[in-house]
Structures are given as C-alpha cells and as structure tokens.
Design a protein around this motif. Structure first.
Motif, PDB file in Angstrom:
ATOM      1  N   MET A  51      59.293 -65.318 -35.484  1.00 42.64           N
ATOM      2  CA  MET A  51      59.656 -64.501 -36.639  1.00 42.64           C
ATOM      3  C   MET A  51      59.875 -63.049 -36.191  1.00 42.64           C
ATOM      4  O   MET A  51      59.202 -62.575 -35.289  1.00 42.64           O
ATOM      5  N   LYS A  52      60.791 -62.396 -36.842  1.00 39.60           N
ATOM      6  CA  LYS A  52      61.086 -61.007 -36.466  1.00 39.60           C
ATOM      7  C   LYS A  52      61.022 -60.139 -37.712  1.00 39.60           C
ATOM      8  O   LYS A  52      61.464 -60.551 -38.784  1.00 39.60           O
ATOM      9  N   ALA A  53      60.456 -58.940 -37.573  1.00 40.23           N
ATOM     10  CA  ALA A  53      60.454 -57.987 -38.680  1.00 40.23           C
ATOM     11  C   ALA A  53      61.320 -56.805 -38.265  1.00 40.23           C
ATOM     12  O   ALA A  53      61.208 -56.310 -37.140  1.00 40.23           O
ATOM     13  N   ILE A  54      62.211 -56.401 -39.145  1.00 44.57           N
ATOM     14  CA  ILE A  54      63.035 -55.227 -38.871  1.00 44.57           C
ATOM     15  C   ILE A  54      62.576 -54.130 -39.827  1.00 44.57           C
ATOM     16  O   ILE A  54      62.591 -54.316 -41.043  1.00 44.57           O
ATOM     17  N   ILE A  55      62.139 -53.024 -39.264  1.00 49.54           N
ATOM     18  CA  ILE A  55      61.612 -51.940 -40.087  1.00 49.54           C
ATOM     19  C   ILE A  55      62.538 -50.735 -39.998  1.00 49.54           C
ATOM     20  O   ILE A  55      62.823 -50.240 -38.903  1.00 49.54           O
ATOM     21  N   HIS A  56      63.034 -50.323 -41.141  1.00 53.02           N
ATOM     22  CA  HIS A  56      63.940 -49.179 -41.209  1.00 53.02           C
ATOM     23  C   HIS A  56      63.138 -47.967 -41.666  1.00 53.02           C
ATOM     24  O   HIS A  56      62.565 -47.997 -42.749  1.00 53.02           O
ATOM     25  N   VAL A  57      63.103 -46.937 -40.868  1.00 52.15           N
ATOM     26  CA  VAL A  57      62.366 -45.726 -41.220  1.00 52.15           C
ATOM     27  C   VAL A  57      63.367 -44.585 -41.392  1.00 52.15           C
ATOM     28  O   VAL A  57      64.185 -44.330 -40.502  1.00 52.15           O
ATOM     29  N   SER A  58      63.331 -43.928 -42.531  1.00 56.17           N
ATOM     30  CA  SER A  58      64.251 -42.805 -42.732  1.00 56.17           C
ATOM     31  C   SER A  58      63.514 -41.656 -43.394  1.00 56.17           C
ATOM     32  O   SER A  58      62.520 -41.858 -44.093  1.00 56.17           O
ATOM     33  N   LEU A  59      63.983 -40.463 -43.176  1.00 57.85           N
ATOM     34  CA  LEU A  59      63.382 -39.292 -43.816  1.00 57.85           C
ATOM     35  C   LEU A  59      63.609 -39.375 -45.315  1.00 57.85           C
ATOM     36  O   LEU A  59      64.662 -39.837 -45.765  1.00 57.85           O
ATOM     37  N   LYS A  60      62.635 -38.940 -46.101  1.00 59.71           N
ATOM     38  CA  LYS A  60      62.819 -38.911 -47.559  1.00 59.71           C
ATOM     39  C   LYS A  60      63.999 -38.002 -47.891  1.00 59.71           C
ATOM     40  O   LYS A  60      64.269 -37.041 -47.170  1.00 59.71           O
ATOM     41  N   ASN A 102      54.462 -63.478 -33.431  1.00 51.93           N
ATOM     42  CA  ASN A 102      54.194 -64.904 -33.297  1.00 51.93           C
ATOM     43  C   ASN A 102      53.633 -65.373 -34.622  1.00 51.93           C
ATOM     44  O   ASN A 102      52.793 -64.745 -35.239  1.00 51.93           O
ATOM     45  N   GLY A 103      54.159 -66.473 -35.083  1.00 52.76           N
ATOM     46  CA  GLY A 103      53.752 -66.981 -36.393  1.00 52.76           C
ATOM     47  C   GLY A 103      54.537 -66.318 -37.506  1.00 52.76           C
ATOM     48  O   GLY A 103      55.541 -65.658 -37.270  1.00 52.76           O
ATOM     49  N   LYS A 104      54.055 -66.497 -38.707  1.00 54.44           N
ATOM     50  CA  LYS A 104      54.717 -65.973 -39.901  1.00 54.44           C
ATOM     51  C   LYS A 104      54.389 -64.491 -40.066  1.00 54.44           C
ATOM     52  O   LYS A 104      53.260 -64.072 -39.813  1.00 54.44           O
ATOM     53  N   ILE A 107      60.877 -52.905 -45.087  1.00 55.98           N
ATOM     54  CA  ILE A 107      60.543 -54.015 -44.192  1.00 55.98           C
ATOM     55  C   ILE A 107      61.445 -55.202 -44.503  1.00 55.98           C
ATOM     56  O   ILE A 107      61.619 -55.572 -45.662  1.00 55.98           O
ATOM     57  N   GLU A 108      62.040 -55.755 -43.458  1.00 56.74           N
ATOM     58  CA  GLU A 108      62.928 -56.908 -43.633  1.00 56.74           C
ATOM     59  C   GLU A 108      62.432 -58.000 -42.692  1.00 56.74           C
ATOM     60  O   GLU A 108      62.247 -57.742 -41.502  1.00 56.74           O
ATOM     61  N   LEU A 109      62.194 -59.176 -43.234  1.00 58.69           N
ATOM     62  CA  LEU A 109      61.727 -60.284 -42.382  1.00 58.69           C
ATOM     63  C   LEU A 109      62.891 -61.228 -42.091  1.00 58.69           C
ATOM     64  O   LEU A 109      63.607 -61.632 -43.010  1.00 58.69           O
ATOM     65  N   VAL A 110      63.115 -61.537 -40.826  1.00 56.63           N
ATOM     66  CA  VAL A 110      64.201 -62.435 -40.437  1.00 56.63           C
ATOM     67  C   VAL A 110      63.609 -63.632 -39.702  1.00 56.63           C
ATOM     68  O   VAL A 110      62.684 -63.473 -38.914  1.00 56.63           O
ATOM     69  N   ALA A 111      64.165 -64.798 -39.959  1.00 58.97           N
ATOM     70  CA  ALA A 111      63.625 -66.005 -39.324  1.00 58.97           C
ATOM     71  C   ALA A 111      63.934 -66.021 -37.818  1.00 58.97           C
ATOM     72  O   ALA A 111      64.851 -65.376 -37.357  1.00 58.97           O
ATOM     73  N   VAL A 131      51.734 -59.246 -32.840  1.00 57.20           N
ATOM     74  CA  VAL A 131      52.891 -58.555 -32.258  1.00 57.20           C
ATOM     75  C   VAL A 131      53.131 -59.046 -30.839  1.00 57.20           C
ATOM     76  O   VAL A 131      52.239 -59.025 -30.001  1.00 57.20           O
ATOM     77  N   GLU A 132      54.355 -59.513 -30.570  1.00 55.38           N
ATOM     78  CA  GLU A 132      54.686 -59.979 -29.227  1.00 55.38           C
ATOM     79  C   GLU A 132      55.471 -58.918 -28.458  1.00 55.38           C
ATOM     80  O   GLU A 132      55.256 -58.695 -27.282  1.00 55.38           O
ATOM     81  N   ASP A 133      56.396 -58.293 -29.134  1.00 51.70           N
ATOM     82  CA  ASP A 133      57.233 -57.289 -28.473  1.00 51.70           C
ATOM     83  C   ASP A 133      57.867 -56.427 -29.554  1.00 51.70           C
ATOM     84  O   ASP A 133      57.922 -56.833 -30.719  1.00 51.70           O
TER      85      ASP A 133
END
Lengths: 77, 77
Positions: free
Chosen positions: A1-10, A47-49, A73-77, B33-35
């Motif tokens: 599983m992969k999480a994509i986190i977008h961080v931007s200034l307010k 690793n894992g969900k 936060i965006e979760l991608v399979a 967290v793996e990477d």
C-alpha cells in the motif's frame, strides 16, 4: 500500500519560493504566468493496510507544520 | 486556468531526503513505513488557456532537472 501526502502552505501564508518561480518564468518570456506556489509531496510505502489516523499523526508530528501548512492524504493500492 | 506540475526524482536516483523521512518515522514508532520518497508540486496560475508545449518548456528549462527528475503536467480549469 502507498500513501501520497500533499503538503502545501496555507492560502494566507506568503510563499517566497513560489513568487521567485513566477518572477523567473516571467523574465524568461512566459507572460501567461500570473502566480505560482510550491508545495511538497511525500510518498510513503507501507506494509499492510494504511491507517488514516496513523498517517494523520505522521503529518502532524513530522511531515507538515500544521500552523502554516495544510496536508491531504491519498491512499493508493 | 491552473497548471499543477509534479516533479519527482527518477526511480533509479537515490533520495536521501526520503530515506531520512522513512527512518525518522520508524524511530517514532511507525513500523509500517517501508520507504519514503519526496517530490515537489508547483501550482502555476495562468491567464488564458494553458499551452502544454509551453508548460513542458518551463519544466525543462526551470522547474525540473530532466537529467534526474521526472515531471507530470496536469491542467485544471
């Protein structure tokens, strides 16, 4: 599983790096540029969900500064 | 019109900043967290319609280093 986190200034926070990009692009002849803002993206391989509450915790404690930054936060399979 | 440009290091390139993030998260107890890899996002506000060829030109000349970075252009109304 992969999480994509977008961080931007307010929105209300001045972004000098974005301003520098916009001004450099204009100087190079890209007159269509009105403004620019820069943010960051962090891809986390899990690793894992992915647990969204734990991911929010990571953001609040390390990945973003909640005082001046927003994150998504965006979760991608 | 707005263009969102995602810039990330090519897969084969080592990302020390991402490694530091992954190792800090593990130290903080986030064992799942793996990477991690870090990239940047540049939002450009454009007057008029966004021209993809010109945006690619901006990326190649200023926003990304095509030798080590990949970029993806997304146009949003």
């Amino acid at each position: 599983m992969k999480a994509i986190i977008h961080v931007s200034l307010k929105k209300a926070i001045l972004d000098p790096q974005g301003k520098a990009i916009a001004s450099a692009l204009k100087t190079m002849g890209f007159d269509e540029v009105e403004d620019a803002r820069q943010g960051k993206v962090i891809e986390i391989m899990l690793n894992g969900k992915g647990d969204e509450a734990r991911l929010r915790d990571m953001c609040d404690r390390l990945l973003a500064n909640p005082v001046i930054e927003d994150y998504k936060i965006e979760l991608v399979a």
